[in-house]
Design a protein around this motif. Structure first.
Motif, mmCIF file in Angstrom:
data_model
loop_
_atom_site.group_PDB
_atom_site.id
_atom_site.type_symbol
_atom_site.label_atom_id
_atom_site.label_comp_id
_atom_site.label_asym_id
_atom_site.label_seq_id
_atom_site.Cartn_x
_atom_site.Cartn_y
_atom_site.Cartn_z
ATOM 1 N N LEU A 252 -3.636 7.910 17.762
ATOM 2 C CA LEU A 252 -3.133 8.379 16.310
ATOM 3 C C LEU A 252 -3.793 7.422 15.268
ATOM 4 C CD1 LEU A 252 0.572 8.813 16.745
ATOM 5 C CD2 LEU A 252 -1.063 10.361 17.339
ATOM 6 N N LEU B 279 -0.328 7.636 10.726
ATOM 7 C CA LEU B 279 0.600 8.094 11.427
ATOM 8 C C LEU B 279 1.415 7.169 12.740
ATOM 9 C CD1 LEU B 279 -1.189 11.378 12.517
ATOM 10 C CD2 LEU B 279 0.802 11.523 11.404
ATOM 11 N N THR B 280 0.639 6.219 13.223
ATOM 12 C CA THR B 280 1.304 5.170 13.433
ATOM 13 C C THR B 280 2.362 4.432 13.203
ATOM 14 O OG1 THR B 280 -1.014 4.716 15.207
ATOM 15 C CG2 THR B 280 0.783 3.020 15.112
ATOM 16 N N SER C 227 1.618 5.427 20.358
ATOM 17 C CA SER C 227 0.614 5.518 19.090
ATOM 18 C C SER C 227 -0.916 5.887 19.511
ATOM 19 C CB SER C 227 0.635 4.095 18.510
ATOM 20 O OG SER C 227 0.098 3.222 19.192
ATOM 21 N N GLY D 62 -0.621 13.557 15.840
ATOM 22 C CA GLY D 62 0.486 12.851 15.600
ATOM 23 C C GLY D 62 1.516 13.981 15.573
#
Length: 236
Positions: A165, A169-170, A162, A138
């Protein structure tokens, strides 16, 4: 801001993109969706001048760019964050960011742009002396986006930001992408995460086998039954 017309491209004798056409208007966040092998990354490579075209045209900010070099395209303000981030993993966070400001114009604004990146990504300021390759996935994605912002993009292309992740975190990365758009940068987002992409985008295109098979406003695509069944696994 970006108009792709009848794009045909591929690798050797293998044709990947088949008369691909789409556009991104100034100030929009547009997403291109598709599964692995649909031609998303090939499209981004073609736009950035990395992959030669068989035929078709690409116009950016009113000017044709399909015959320009990647360096010329970058200097015009079209900046891509590639899939896999492609950081200089043996260099520090600060060094990676500094390398994003490689043109004369952006070099003059280096400190201002650095401060903006640190405002968006406080963790990068905390870790500025850390070797990039030792950061989490991330954090590396944030650094890759920050490096691109150092180039002062008019249009920021994000290829699978993304990937790899966690859901948390996405969400953070997508929230930051929305903030970048609100700060005046036009964004073209290439994603497999359909729900997140359409939740943040203005419009979307669905790519299959190198062709656009569906397009529309993001909110309409998000509620499309065919799209839900094909990409979200939701049936009614």
């Amino acid at each position: 801001m970006l108009k792709v017309s009848n794009l045909v491209a591929g690798y050797g004798n293998i044709q990947i993109l088949r008369n691909l056409s789409f556009e991104v208007k100034r100030g929009e966040l547009v997403t291109i969706l598709g599964t692995n092998g649909a031609g998303k990354t090939t499209t981004m490579r073609a736009i950035s001048g990395i992959l030669p075209l068989t035929s078709g045209e690409i116009h950016f900010d009113g000017q044709p760019i399909h015959k320009k070099t990647t360096e010329q395209i970058v200097k015009s303000g079209l900046i891509q964050v590639p899939e896999g981030r492609k950081l200089f993993s043996d260099m520090t966070v600060l060094e990676n960011l500094e390398l994003g400001a490689f043109t004369k114009h952006t070099r003059k604004n280096l400190q201002k742009n650095m401060d903006y990146c640190f405002e968006l990504f406080p963790i990068l300021k905390e870790r500025k002396t850390q070797i990039a390759g030792t950061m989490s996935g991330g954090q590396q994605q944030m650094l890759a986006i920050g490096r691109a912002l150092m180039s002062e993009p008019k249009l920021l292309i994000l290829d699978e930001p993304s990937i790899g992740l966690s859901p948390l975190l996405t969400q953070q990365v997508f929230d930051i992408i929305s903030e970048i758009k609100e700060n005046g940068v036009t964004v073209l987002l290439v994603e497999q995460n359909v729900n997140q992409a359409l939740s943040h985008a203005d419009r979307g295109y669905v790519l299959e086998n190198g062709e656009i098979v569906m397009e529309g406003m993001a909110k309409d695509l998000l509620n499309d039954e065919k799209l839900k069944a094909s990409y979200l696994g939701i049936t009614t």
